[in-house]
Design a protein around this motif. Structure first.
Motif, PDB file in Angstrom:
ATOM      1  N   ASN A   8      19.880  -4.281  17.604  1.00  0.00           N
ATOM      2  CA  ASN A   8      20.932  -3.586  18.326  1.00  0.00           C
ATOM      3  C   ASN A   8      22.380  -3.319  17.753  1.00  0.00           C
ATOM      4  OD1 ASN A   8      19.277  -3.081  20.242  1.00  0.00           O
ATOM      5  ND2 ASN A   8      19.640  -4.710  21.749  1.00  0.00           N
ATOM      6  N   ASN A  41      19.426  -0.155  24.540  1.00  0.00           N
ATOM      7  CA  ASN A  41      20.542  -0.831  23.761  1.00  0.00           C
ATOM      8  C   ASN A  41      21.834  -1.185  24.521  1.00  0.00           C
ATOM      9  OD1 ASN A  41      22.197  -1.965  21.948  1.00  0.00           O
ATOM     10  ND2 ASN A  41      22.358  -0.015  20.565  1.00  0.00           N
ATOM     11  N   MET A  74      18.856  -1.340  15.944  1.00  0.00           N
ATOM     12  CA  MET A  74      19.023  -0.434  17.055  1.00  0.00           C
ATOM     13  C   MET A  74      17.895  -0.079  17.881  1.00  0.00           C
ATOM     14  SD  MET A  74      21.137   3.086  17.068  1.00  0.00           S
ATOM     15  CE  MET A  74      21.580   3.785  18.896  1.00  0.00           C
ATOM     16  N   LYS A  75      17.456  -0.845  18.962  1.00  0.00           N
ATOM     17  CA  LYS A  75      16.023  -0.562  19.743  1.00  0.00           C
ATOM     18  C   LYS A  75      16.465   0.767  20.341  1.00  0.00           C
ATOM     19  CE  LYS A  75      15.239  -5.397  19.938  1.00  0.00           C
ATOM     20  NZ  LYS A  75      15.365  -6.611  20.717  1.00  0.00           N
TER      21      LYS A  75
END
Length: 490
Positions: free
Chosen positions: A187, A482, A1-2
């Motif tokens: 992500n 994201n 998850m950026k």
């Protein structure tokens, strides 16, 4: 998850782990930058990371009001109906008037999203490395079990804020929050509310096994009692009454409620026999004007406390019998004679002295996250909803410790449930439960007829159950980072 919130590499390892850790690790020096392999090679190193998580619960983030779990507790009570701002104040004012909850650029909604995912990331560092780390099975169980509890707790808090309420017996296919189980930067989309709760319970069930027999060094650590308590808390929110009653009973078993004298002592000592989990703020690690006591106490001399002390909903206060010790932790006329407040402390009716700092010049105040009292109330409510005969007896056992004149309730059914919910409001005031309780019971926010000022609340006196604002917006910077994350209804 950026994400701007969870992208950090081993954030917690950069934090000094002194006072909140066990004696075995209290001599460890803080490390500013530690490589992943070094931090995860042994169970001893993993314990240092775990102690860093304990410590992170009361550090200051973007500004001094954002002081870890204490600040998050404030948010979720301020958004309710029982904490009152007697005058306009900039501290969490947009949470109090609900404008922040529907503003995707608000720092107030970034704060919990970022904070909980940071803790999750560091918990995942431990969870994913424990099995291959060098160390005994006992040490692996201790460190992994506590990390699982942190991950479960944070996902639980997040889904309550950003997802729609869980409804027992329904599919709960509404969007919840991303479930993060790894340390990588991939992500992830939002899982359903049902899927989030399934993962929460999976982590809790494993932690309940791993932490059996663990004797923790102090109440900043999480043991089997905390695991049982969290399981009961989650089950109550899901409407799984039998599980909630069972685990709450296990959690409080062998514990005593505090004395009347202790109850009025300031809620500032995590060694209190009733506390199950909390943070101790020692002098070396104090956050000064960022401490919980710098906002929620009555006696520390900060601008916030001097000008805008926290008050209790006057309608709620008037329901507390004078023979109940809890009536003494609020001052109906705002004078607080035993505190000897100077003239610089502005006086307002119904202000709280539940939480007391060490002194006017020292804002330190230990922060409670779980107490045995909550377990009594969970068990009583769950059994009342099941129609079990001993629900009133459990409530009596609890109430007698607060009000010696209390008599066994003759209420049954919904009337008994309502009585227990009233006791939750009184007992857990200021400890971060009210917004969640309103949401889980599908109740409207109602601040009318009390000492809330509509000018300060910006007219937000009633919010119907089911209003879209009960579901906080996902921070826009997270959505920008994201694209798999969908926003709640604007």
């Amino acid at each position: 998850m950026k994400s701007n919130y969870i992208k950090q590499v081993l954030l917690i390892v950069t934090i000094v782990v002194l006072g909140a850790c066990s004696e075995d690790f209290s001599e460890k020096k803080p490390t500013e930058f530690v490589d992943y392999d070094g931090a995860t090679k042994t169970t001893e190193n993993l314990m240092i990371t775990l102690n860093g998580i304990h410590r992170s619960l009361y550090i200051t983030y973007e500004d001094q009001s954002q002081a870890g779990l204490g600040g998050l507790m404030q948010q979720t009570d301020i958004a309710g109906d029982d904490v009152v701002f007697p005058i306009t104040n900039g501290w969490f004012l947009q949470v109090y008037n609900w404008s922040a909850l529907s503003n995707e650029n608000s720092a107030d909604i970034r704060f919990p999203y970022r904070t909980y995912y940071r803790i999750i990331r560091n918990a995942n560092t431990i969870i994913n490395a424990t099995d291959t780390a060098i160390g005994s099975v006992k040490d692996k169980n201790i460190v992994k079990g506590q990390a699982l509890l942190y991950r479960a707790f944070c996902h639980f808090q997040l889904v309550q804020l950003y997802g729609k309420r869980y409804v027992n017996g329904e599919a709960n296919s509404q969007l919840g929050i991303p479930i993060i189980l790894t340390v990588g930067n991939g992500n992830f989309p939002r899982s359903t509310v049902e899927e989030v709760y399934a993962q929460i319970n999976k982590d809790l069930d494993e932690a309940n096994i791993l932490l059996a027999g663990y004797s923790k060094p102090n109440n900043s650590h999480l043991n089997l009692k905390v695991a049982q308590g969290l399981k009961g808390r989650v089950a109550l929110t899901q409407g799984n009454w039998a599980i909630a009653a069972d685990y709450a009973n296990k959690a409080r078993s062998g514990m005593s409620l505090m004395s009347v004298a202790d109850y009025g002592a300031g809620f500032n000592n995590y060694n209190n026999k009733e506390w199950m989990w909390g943070s101790h703020i020692n002098e070396v690690q104090t956050q000064y004007f960022g401490n919980f006591g710098a906002y929620m106490s009555r006696n520390f001399s900060s601008t916030v406390i001097r000008s805008c002390p926290k008050a209790i909903n006057s309608k709620l206060y008037n329901l507390i019998p004078p023979t109940d010790v809890r009536s003494t932790i609020f001052s109906k006329d705002g004078s607080h004679p035993n505190l000897e407040l100077t003239s610089v402390f502005v006086k307002f009716p119904y202000t709280s002295q539940k939480f007391l700092a060490i002194g006017t010049g020292d804002s330190r105040c230990d922060v409670p996250y779980m107490r045995a009292a909550e377990m009594y109330l969970i068990e009583a409510e769950a059994k009342a909803r099941l129609g079990q005969a001993d629900a009133a007896t459990i409530l009596y056992d609890f109430e007698k410790a607060r009000n010696p004149e209390y008599v066994l309730s003759t209420n049954t059914g919904q009337a008994l449930v309502d009585e227990i919910l009233l006791q939750r409001r009184i007992e857990l005031w200021g400890e971060g439960f009210r917004f969640f309780d309103l949401k889980r019971t599908n109740s409207a926010l109602d601040r009318t007829g009390a000492n809330h000022d509509s000018g300060i609340t910006n007219g937000v006196m009633i919010v119907p159950s089911g209003d879209k604002r009960w579901q906080w917006l996902i921070p826009k910077v997270e959505i920008d980072a994201n694209p798999l994350v969908k926003q709640n209804e604007l």
